[in-house]
Design a protein around this motif. Structure first.
Motif, PDB file in Angstrom:
ATOM      1  N   UNK A   1       8.136 -17.642  77.764  1.00 32.75           N
ATOM      2  CA  UNK A   1       7.151 -17.451  78.829  1.00 32.75           C
ATOM      3  C   UNK A   1       7.625 -18.045  80.154  1.00 32.75           C
ATOM      4  N   UNK A   2       8.798 -18.643  80.139  1.00 30.42           N
ATOM      5  CA  UNK A   2       9.336 -19.278  81.348  1.00 30.42           C
ATOM      6  C   UNK A   2      10.771 -18.806  81.593  1.00 30.42           C
ATOM      7  N   UNK A   3      11.725 -19.514  81.070  1.00 24.89           N
ATOM      8  CA  UNK A   3      13.140 -19.247  81.342  1.00 24.89           C
ATOM      9  C   UNK A   3      13.559 -17.827  80.951  1.00 24.89           C
ATOM     10  N   UNK A   4      13.235 -17.417  79.716  1.00 25.90           N
ATOM     11  CA  UNK A   4      13.700 -16.110  79.241  1.00 25.90           C
ATOM     12  C   UNK A   4      12.962 -14.981  79.964  1.00 25.90           C
TER      13      UNK A   4
ATOM     14  N   UNK B   1       7.962 -24.596  71.287  1.00 29.14           N
ATOM     15  CA  UNK B   1       8.912 -24.671  72.395  1.00 29.14           C
ATOM     16  C   UNK B   1       9.546 -23.308  72.656  1.00 29.14           C
ATOM     17  N   UNK B   2       9.881 -22.573  71.609  1.00 29.82           N
ATOM     18  CA  UNK B   2      10.476 -21.251  71.802  1.00 29.82           C
ATOM     19  C   UNK B   2       9.504 -20.292  72.484  1.00 29.82           C
TER      20      UNK B   2
ATOM     21  N   UNK C   1      10.399 -28.677  80.982  1.00 31.13           N
ATOM     22  CA  UNK C   1      10.982 -28.083  82.191  1.00 31.13           C
ATOM     23  C   UNK C   1      11.390 -26.614  82.095  1.00 31.13           C
ATOM     24  N   UNK C   2      11.211 -25.993  80.928  1.00 32.94           N
ATOM     25  CA  UNK C   2      11.571 -24.595  80.778  1.00 32.94           C
ATOM     26  C   UNK C   2      12.984 -24.380  80.274  1.00 32.94           C
ATOM     27  N   UNK C   3      13.736 -25.450  80.092  1.00 32.39           N
ATOM     28  CA  UNK C   3      15.088 -25.345  79.524  1.00 32.39           C
ATOM     29  C   UNK C   3      15.139 -25.824  78.088  1.00 32.39           C
ATOM     30  N   UNK C   4      14.016 -26.350  77.598  1.00 33.20           N
ATOM     31  CA  UNK C   4      13.975 -26.937  76.262  1.00 33.20           C
ATOM     32  C   UNK C   4      13.944 -28.448  76.284  1.00 33.20           C
ATOM     33  N   UNK C   5      14.074 -29.034  77.482  1.00 32.41           N
ATOM     34  CA  UNK C   5      14.059 -30.490  77.616  1.00 32.41           C
ATOM     35  C   UNK C   5      12.643 -30.998  77.899  1.00 32.41           C
ATOM     36  N   UNK C   6      12.388 -32.224  77.477  1.00 35.93           N
ATOM     37  CA  UNK C   6      11.112 -32.892  77.733  1.00 35.93           C
ATOM     38  C   UNK C   6      11.406 -34.222  78.414  1.00 35.93           C
ATOM     39  N   UNK C   7      10.708 -34.513  79.529  1.00 36.40           N
ATOM     40  CA  UNK C   7      10.927 -35.751  80.279  1.00 36.40           C
ATOM     41  C   UNK C   7       9.618 -36.511  80.386  1.00 36.40           C
ATOM     42  N   UNK C   8       9.595 -37.712  79.820  1.00 39.43           N
ATOM     43  CA  UNK C   8       8.404 -38.558  79.868  1.00 39.43           C
ATOM     44  C   UNK C   8       8.265 -39.207  81.248  1.00 39.43           C
TER      45      UNK C   8
END
Length: 417
Positions: free
Chosen positions: A351-354, A345-346, A12-19
């Motif tokens: 490439x997204x949030x930051x 992930x970083x 999701x761009x915050x570092x979380x992964x949702x299956x």
């Protein structure tokens, strides 16, 4: 709902992964996101099956040149001026096809190009523009040759000349760029690889001049300044002057890194830029000898500098310098970022949030969050296991920009990862 995206793994761009997540889109924005069970019985005009692929926020490149792509000098000399606008349509399509829905243009796109995208006249990434970078006479951005041939981009209505020397010229040129619609001011604080009469370590503009640029930009609702800065002294001057982001950062030393940490300055590494120049020369593509020599000189130094900045905790936003090389190959940058020590992930967060935070657009894009613009990318392979897979545009199977489907590949071989 306008659209539902089902059967995917969300990064999701915050570092979380949702299956096994579902994303609902309404009126161009993300209306909801959650586990599939929460969406039982909810219908939509269109359902997109991610087929087990990975779903990311629309990707962001904070350093591109949408109005150019390096070509043979002889070809440049016989290409009509207006051709660059038509060629840019192809560059924009390739950029979107790569999953990049937002860019910060670091030079040469004018307000008309940006507005044509916003009005839907042409298809392209959402843009912030700097119009024309500010440069000193004989500096990076002044393409006068010792033969007296001058290949510097000529001014035209809405595109002022960027060459300026001394406090008063610098103040006037900054105001001209803002008047022309610049969202951010771009300044060449040092020499560069692609310029004919300087070197990346050469410092350009005085502290007084840089501070004037920052001051003038801040008067216009807090406009920021981005600095092409490669030599250590030029980087340090730019940071002390209050410049928002350092582009390239080839020769960073400990003091420069400490200053960036103190001031919260972003680093936009563009690791791909010198690599691509060297690759082009090895492939026998036309590339000025002076650029190839300088790229070879700085390539490894650049990688070590960015690695040190990353290890120290400097904020890194993804940017590529696309236009120096082919548009649409931007996401090669992520594997290079991982080569200097970042995790997959970083590199995705950069490439997204930051990247969104660097652009001041964190309230609009950068994460898959309720209320933000529905910029969504679905990829075939798991980028956390193979970050290099993002560089292959065939792995970017779906691109949605502000709720509108921009790319949809038919998946025959199935999803991996």
């Amino acid at each position: 709902m306008d659209k539902l995206i089902r059967n995917g793994v969300v990064i999701d761009g915050t570092g979380e992964v949702m299956e096994d997540a579902v994303i609902a889109i309404k009126d161009g924005r993300i209306a909801a996101i959650g586990p599939a069970d929460d969406f039982i019985g909810i219908n939509a005009e269109q359902v997109i099956d991610a087929q087990g692929g990975h779903i990311l926020p629309g990707l962001i490149d904070t350093h591109v040149h949408m109005m150019m792509e390096i070509k043979d000098m002889r070809e440049s000399l016989v290409t009509p001026f207006s051709m660059r606008f038509y060629e840019a349509l192809t560059y924009m399509k390739r950029t979107l096809d790569a999953g990049i829905t937002t860019v910060r243009d670091a030079g040469y796109a004018d307000l008309g190009v940006k507005q044509a995208i916003e009005k839907g006249l042409i298809s392209g990434p959402r843009m912030q523009i700097s119009v024309n970078p500010l440069t000193i006479t004989g500096g990076h951005g002044d393409n006068w040759m010792v033969s007296d041939m001058d290949l510097t981009n000529k001014a035209y209505p809405g595109f002022p000349s960027g060459i300026c020397d001394g406090p008063e010229q610098v103040r006037q040129k900054t105001r001209e760029m803002l008047r022309a619609g610049a969202d951010i001011i771009k300044v060449h604080a040092t020499g560069g690889v692609m310029s004919p009469t300087d070197h990346p370590e050469f410092t350009q503009f005085s502290m007084e001049e840089l501070r004037i640029i920052v001051e003038e930009a801040s008067y216009r609702k807090g406009r920021k300044v981005m600095a092409h800065a490669q030599g250590a002294e030029g980087v340090k001057q730019a940071v002390r002057a209050g410049i928002h982001s350092i582009e390239h950062g080839i020769f960073l030393d400990d003091e420069a890194i400490e200053l960036m940490l103190k001031h919260g300055t972003y680093l936009v590494p563009t690791l791909l830029a010198p690599v691509s120049v060297v690759e082009a020369s090895e492939a026998n593509e036309s590339m000025p000898a002076y650029a190839v020599d300088k790229a070879k000189e700085v390539m490894e130094i650049h990688q070590r500098s960015v690695a040190r900045a990353y290890e120290a905790g400097v904020k890194i936003a993804m940017g590529t310098d696309a236009g120096v090389f082919a548009h649409g190959t931007n996401l090669r940058e992520l594997a290079l970022m991982c080569d200097i020590g970042m995790s997959p992930m970083e590199s995705i967060l950069a490439t997204t949030k930051i990247a969104a935070e660097c652009m001041g657009w964190e309230d609009r894009v950068g994460t898959i969050t309720e209320g933000k613009l529905a910029d969504i990318v679905i990829v075939r392979e798991n980028p956390l296991e193979n970050i290099a897979s993002l560089a292959n545009t065939d792995n970017i199977i779906t691109v949605i920009q502000e709720g509108e489907l921009k790319k949809q590949l038919t998946v025959e071989a199935g999803i991996t990862g």
